[in-house]
Design a protein around this motif. Structure first.
Motif, PDB file in Angstrom:
ATOM      1  N   ALA A  62      49.227  25.802  82.723  1.00 22.59           N
ATOM      2  CA  ALA A  62      48.181  26.554  81.920  1.00 22.59           C
ATOM      3  C   ALA A  62      48.591  26.319  80.582  1.00 22.59           C
ATOM      4  O   ALA A  62      47.480  26.143  79.730  1.00 22.59           O
ATOM      5  CB  ALA A  62      48.504  27.945  82.108  1.00 22.59           C
ATOM      6  N   THR A  63      49.556  25.983  80.219  1.00 26.73           N
ATOM      7  CA  THR A  63      50.063  25.542  78.733  1.00 26.73           C
ATOM      8  C   THR A  63      49.431  24.146  78.430  1.00 26.73           C
ATOM      9  O   THR A  63      48.851  24.009  77.432  1.00 26.73           O
ATOM     10  CB  THR A  63      51.512  25.451  78.227  1.00 26.73           C
ATOM     11  N   ILE A  64      49.553  23.230  79.300  1.00 24.17           N
ATOM     12  CA  ILE A  64      49.005  21.789  79.320  1.00 24.17           C
ATOM     13  C   ILE A  64      47.258  21.917  79.093  1.00 24.17           C
ATOM     14  O   ILE A  64      46.816  21.292  77.977  1.00 24.17           O
ATOM     15  CB  ILE A  64      49.248  20.944  80.342  1.00 24.17           C
ATOM     16  N   ARG A  65      46.515  22.641  79.929  1.00 28.19           N
ATOM     17  CA  ARG A  65      45.381  22.707  79.859  1.00 28.19           C
ATOM     18  C   ARG A  65      44.752  23.623  78.649  1.00 28.19           C
ATOM     19  O   ARG A  65      43.943  23.308  78.033  1.00 28.19           O
ATOM     20  CB  ARG A  65      44.782  23.256  81.140  1.00 28.19           C
ATOM     21  N   SER A  66      45.372  24.613  78.167  1.00 24.84           N
ATOM     22  CA  SER A  66      45.137  25.261  77.177  1.00 24.84           C
ATOM     23  C   SER A  66      45.169  24.471  75.746  1.00 24.84           C
ATOM     24  O   SER A  66      44.550  24.612  74.809  1.00 24.84           O
ATOM     25  CB  SER A  66      45.962  26.509  77.214  1.00 24.84           C
ATOM     26  N   ASN A  67      45.960  23.691  75.846  1.00 23.33           N
ATOM     27  CA  ASN A  67      46.591  22.825  74.705  1.00 23.33           C
ATOM     28  C   ASN A  67      45.270  21.689  74.506  1.00 23.33           C
ATOM     29  O   ASN A  67      44.824  21.478  73.568  1.00 23.33           O
ATOM     30  CB  ASN A  67      47.781  22.141  74.775  1.00 23.33           C
ATOM     31  N   GLN A  68      44.953  21.668  75.501  1.00 20.98           N
ATOM     32  CA  GLN A  68      43.608  20.483  75.567  1.00 20.98           C
ATOM     33  C   GLN A  68      42.428  21.284  75.128  1.00 20.98           C
ATOM     34  O   GLN A  68      41.776  20.713  74.282  1.00 20.98           O
ATOM     35  CB  GLN A  68      43.461  20.315  76.972  1.00 20.98           C
ATOM     36  N   VAL A  69      42.415  22.596  75.405  1.00 20.29           N
ATOM     37  CA  VAL A  69      41.163  23.305  74.839  1.00 20.29           C
ATOM     38  C   VAL A  69      41.245  23.186  73.408  1.00 20.29           C
ATOM     39  O   VAL A  69      40.485  23.315  72.815  1.00 20.29           O
ATOM     40  CB  VAL A  69      41.080  24.768  75.527  1.00 20.29           C
ATOM     41  N   LEU A  70      42.476  23.671  72.893  1.00 22.10           N
ATOM     42  CA  LEU A  70      42.968  23.868  71.558  1.00 22.10           C
ATOM     43  C   LEU A  70      42.511  22.413  70.734  1.00 22.10           C
ATOM     44  O   LEU A  70      41.851  22.551  69.396  1.00 22.10           O
ATOM     45  CB  LEU A  70      44.339  24.326  71.020  1.00 22.10           C
ATOM     46  N   ARG A  71      42.784  21.379  71.320  1.00 26.65           N
ATOM     47  CA  ARG A  71      42.692  20.332  70.670  1.00 26.65           C
ATOM     48  C   ARG A  71      41.191  19.853  70.523  1.00 26.65           C
ATOM     49  O   ARG A  71      40.705  19.176  69.652  1.00 26.65           O
ATOM     50  CB  ARG A  71      43.396  18.652  71.409  1.00 26.65           C
ATOM     51  N   ARG A  72      40.430  20.074  71.681  1.00 25.63           N
ATOM     52  CA  ARG A  72      38.935  19.843  71.488  1.00 25.63           C
ATOM     53  C   ARG A  72      38.317  20.938  70.585  1.00 25.63           C
ATOM     54  O   ARG A  72      37.459  20.469  69.753  1.00 25.63           O
ATOM     55  CB  ARG A  72      38.342  20.103  72.998  1.00 25.63           C
ATOM     56  N   PHE A  73      38.830  21.904  70.489  1.00 19.50           N
ATOM     57  CA  PHE A  73      38.467  22.784  69.303  1.00 19.50           C
ATOM     58  C   PHE A  73      38.730  22.221  67.954  1.00 19.50           C
ATOM     59  O   PHE A  73      37.803  22.284  67.038  1.00 19.50           O
ATOM     60  CB  PHE A  73      38.840  24.498  69.596  1.00 19.50           C
ATOM     61  N   GLU A  74      39.826  21.751  67.735  1.00 21.18           N
ATOM     62  CA  GLU A  74      40.363  21.307  66.383  1.00 21.18           C
ATOM     63  C   GLU A  74      39.414  20.185  66.041  1.00 21.18           C
ATOM     64  O   GLU A  74      39.044  19.904  65.065  1.00 21.18           O
ATOM     65  CB  GLU A  74      41.755  20.930  66.629  1.00 21.18           C
ATOM     66  N   GLN A  75      39.077  19.455  67.069  1.00 21.57           N
ATOM     67  CA  GLN A  75      38.198  18.355  66.773  1.00 21.57           C
ATOM     68  C   GLN A  75      36.709  18.492  66.463  1.00 21.57           C
ATOM     69  O   GLN A  75      36.256  18.157  65.613  1.00 21.57           O
ATOM     70  CB  GLN A  75      38.251  17.197  68.239  1.00 21.57           C
ATOM     71  N   THR A  76      36.311  19.620  67.326  1.00 17.02           N
ATOM     72  CA  THR A  76      35.052  20.076  66.880  1.00 17.02           C
ATOM     73  C   THR A  76      35.046  20.796  65.542  1.00 17.02           C
ATOM     74  O   THR A  76      33.879  20.600  64.947  1.00 17.02           O
ATOM     75  CB  THR A  76      34.527  21.217  67.882  1.00 17.02           C
ATOM     76  N   MET A  77      36.145  21.313  64.960  1.00 16.57           N
ATOM     77  CA  MET A  77      35.989  22.005  63.811  1.00 16.57           C
ATOM     78  C   MET A  77      36.732  21.054  62.503  1.00 16.57           C
ATOM     79  O   MET A  77      37.170  21.610  61.680  1.00 16.57           O
ATOM     80  CB  MET A  77      36.749  23.368  63.991  1.00 16.57           C
ATOM     81  N   ARG A  78      36.800  19.736  62.951  1.00 18.28           N
ATOM     82  CA  ARG A  78      37.341  18.802  62.133  1.00 18.28           C
ATOM     83  C   ARG A  78      36.754  18.991  60.684  1.00 18.28           C
ATOM     84  O   ARG A  78      35.675  19.097  60.474  1.00 18.28           O
ATOM     85  CB  ARG A  78      37.052  17.507  62.780  1.00 18.28           C
ATOM     86  N   GLY A  79      37.686  18.976  59.901  1.00 19.43           N
ATOM     87  CA  GLY A  79      37.483  19.256  58.392  1.00 19.43           C
ATOM     88  C   GLY A  79      37.066  20.795  58.041  1.00 19.43           C
ATOM     89  O   GLY A  79      37.170  20.946  56.636  1.00 19.43           O
ATOM     90  N   ARG A  80      37.338  21.597  58.782  1.00 18.34           N
ATOM     91  CA  ARG A  80      37.213  22.907  58.475  1.00 18.34           C
ATOM     92  C   ARG A  80      38.664  23.615  58.575  1.00 18.34           C
ATOM     93  O   ARG A  80      39.534  23.185  59.337  1.00 18.34           O
ATOM     94  CB  ARG A  80      36.261  23.845  59.468  1.00 18.34           C
ATOM     95  N   GLN A  81      38.936  24.612  57.861  1.00 15.45           N
ATOM     96  CA  GLN A  81      40.163  25.222  57.359  1.00 15.45           C
ATOM     97  C   GLN A  81      39.903  26.854  57.997  1.00 15.45           C
ATOM     98  O   GLN A  81      38.934  27.379  57.301  1.00 15.45           O
ATOM     99  CB  GLN A  81      40.786  25.119  56.236  1.00 15.45           C
ATOM    100  N   LEU A  82      40.907  27.150  58.374  1.00 15.39           N
ATOM    101  CA  LEU A  82      40.849  28.698  58.720  1.00 15.39           C
ATOM    102  C   LEU A  82      41.100  29.439  57.296  1.00 15.39           C
ATOM    103  O   LEU A  82      42.073  29.117  56.528  1.00 15.39           O
ATOM    104  CB  LEU A  82      42.026  29.293  59.645  1.00 15.39           C
ATOM    105  N   PRO A  83      40.275  30.412  57.210  1.00 12.46           N
ATOM    106  CA  PRO A  83      40.178  31.264  55.797  1.00 12.46           C
ATOM    107  C   PRO A  83      41.529  32.209  55.797  1.00 12.46           C
ATOM    108  O   PRO A  83      42.154  32.395  56.808  1.00 12.46           O
ATOM    109  CB  PRO A  83      39.143  32.108  55.944  1.00 12.46           C
TER     110      PRO A  83
END
Length: 445
Positions: free
Chosen positions: A424-445
């Protein structure tokens, strides 16, 4: 006689026309909500209460058939320029909306439209979940809850105990005693990660992800395969195998709430929002109560996490629609309306002034509501820490689904709890990396 009837009909027609004209003169705005069933009816009722409280504005409230659908439909509608002014988004969608670029910052919105709201009135455990890293609110907390333990007092008295277990070690001893006393189901649980993973981690002061549960950056990674969670889920599986606990889900034909309310199972972890449902459906004579979730020995209790949803204002609407939405937000956040919500649901009051008034009015002493104050004690057990203020992970709904899927696989015997959580950790980290790539250039406020 005919003239009298015609005159009456004409007068009635004038009244209807006047009412219609008045409605047409009101400034309307659209509000989408995700709650369904009885809670969806409460949302509709809240809209009616606002519409009947004044004559300037009208809330047009539209249910979306679930929290997930409310989030998905809103994003799709925004792209088509068919979006509402206000939308109810659940806790798991917070980071998605923070980075969506479609929202109107709540602090700025309140300032722009002279709202009466005092941000300091919110309980810190509630506001922290929806705040930025700097503490600014980007949405308006609305319906809030936290997790508690429901326990059958009569069952515990049968083993000579009048208090709920404070630790999981005591809970295990109690479950064994209950089983020996003839109780076939001392404890019931399902595969909802909110109670058994997220809340359990928070009250023990352990993170479920690096970077302070994601608050400090989109490069966070999941941690559920180490520390407390493998131990706790392993215990649940062991207790199930020994007949001390039982899984109940909609798929098995009975939910944990039904299994507890009918007296079959002596305890469960669930949201305080279900307090009213248990009260309404409990077997006649069932003596039950709620308590804070037990801790494992050696840990110091921390505040539990808030659940529920907040209200987000969306960009691209007229000033008039925003004025109407601001009036609605001011209305639902008055002490009177904040107090109304717990009376018709199991949700907790979201502001300190409303909670104090409810205490003074004897709300928590009344039999239908007694025990709900335990949720407030859990939520305010400590001031929120960097680990207990909330969880800020992109596409968190997908991560919950990954953990649940693997947990179910372990429960069916296809793998060990540790292997399931590793996967679950491996696959969840893949979800997080895809989200990070989608939001590339954006920073959490």
């Amino acid at each position: 006689m005919i003239r009298t009837v015609l005159a009456g009909a004409f007068a009635l027609g004038l009244t209807v026309s006047a009412t219609t004209a008045e409605a047409q003169q009101r400034q309307r705005f659209e509000y989408w909500y995700g709650l369904t069933g009885q809670l969806g009816e409460v949302m509709e009722q809240h809209c009616r209460r606002f519409n009947e409280s004044q004559t300037r504005y009208e809330a047009v409230c539209v249910g979306q058939g679930g929290y997930d659908r409310a989030e998905q439909n809103t994003i799709a509608a925004f792209r088509a320029r068919q979006h509402p002014t206000l939308v109810q988004i659940y806790d798991a969608g917070t980071v998605n909306f923070m980075l969506s670029g479609v929202t109107y910052n709540a602090v700025q919105f309140a300032r722009d439209f002279d709202m009466r709201l005092n941000w300091a009135d919110y309980f810190p455990g509630i506001s922290a979940y929806y705040a930025t890293s700097r503490g600014d609110m980007w949405s308006f907390p609305y319906n809030s809850s936290t997790a508690v333990m429901y326990w059958n007092r009569e069952a515990w008295r049968s083993i000579g105990r009048n208090e709920p277990p404070a630790t999981w070690e005591q809970m295990e001893r109690d479950m064994r005693a209950l089983r020996a006393a003839g109780h076939a189901c001392p404890h019931t649980y399902d595969f909802d990660t909110w109670q058994s993973v997220e809340q359990m981690s928070a009250i023990h002061g352990e993170p479920i992800a690096t970077r302070n549960n994601g608050y400090d950056g989109l490069d966070a990674e999941l941690l559920v395969n180490r520390g407390l969670i493998p131990r706790h889920l392993g215990n649940l599986q062991r207790w199930t195998g020994e007949g001390l606990a039982r899984v109940n889900t909609a798929q098995t034909g009975r939910t944990i709430i039904q299994a507890f309310a009918d007296g079959t199972c002596a305890s469960m972890l669930s949201s305080i929002a279900n307090h009213g449902v248990v009260g309404q459906t409990a077997r006649e004579g069932l003596d039950w109560g709620v308590a804070m979730i037990p801790l494992y020995e050696g840990y110091q209790r921390r505040n539990s996490l808030v659940g529920g949803a907040s209200l987000w204002v969306l960009q691209g609407k007229s000033r008039e629609e925003y004025q109407a939405a601001a009036a609605f937000l001011d209305f639902v956040l008055t002490p009177a309306e904040v107090k109304w919500m717990p009376r018709v649901t199991g949700y907790i009051p979201i502001t300190r002034p409303a909670f104090r008034e409810m205490q003074q009015e004897g709300f928590y002493a009344a039999p239908p509501y007694a025990g709900r104050e335990i949720a407030m004690q859990s939520l305010t057990a400590t001031e929120p820490t960097p680990v207990t203020r909330g969880i800020r992970l992109g596409n968190f709904t997908s991560i919950r689904a990954e953990i649940r899927s693997e947990w179910e696989a372990a429960a069916s015997g296809r793998k060990t709890i540790q292997q399931a959580l590793d996967d679950a950790t491996i696959r969840s980290n893949q979800v997080l990396r895809r989200f990070e790539q989608t939001m590339r250039g954006r920073q959490l406020p």
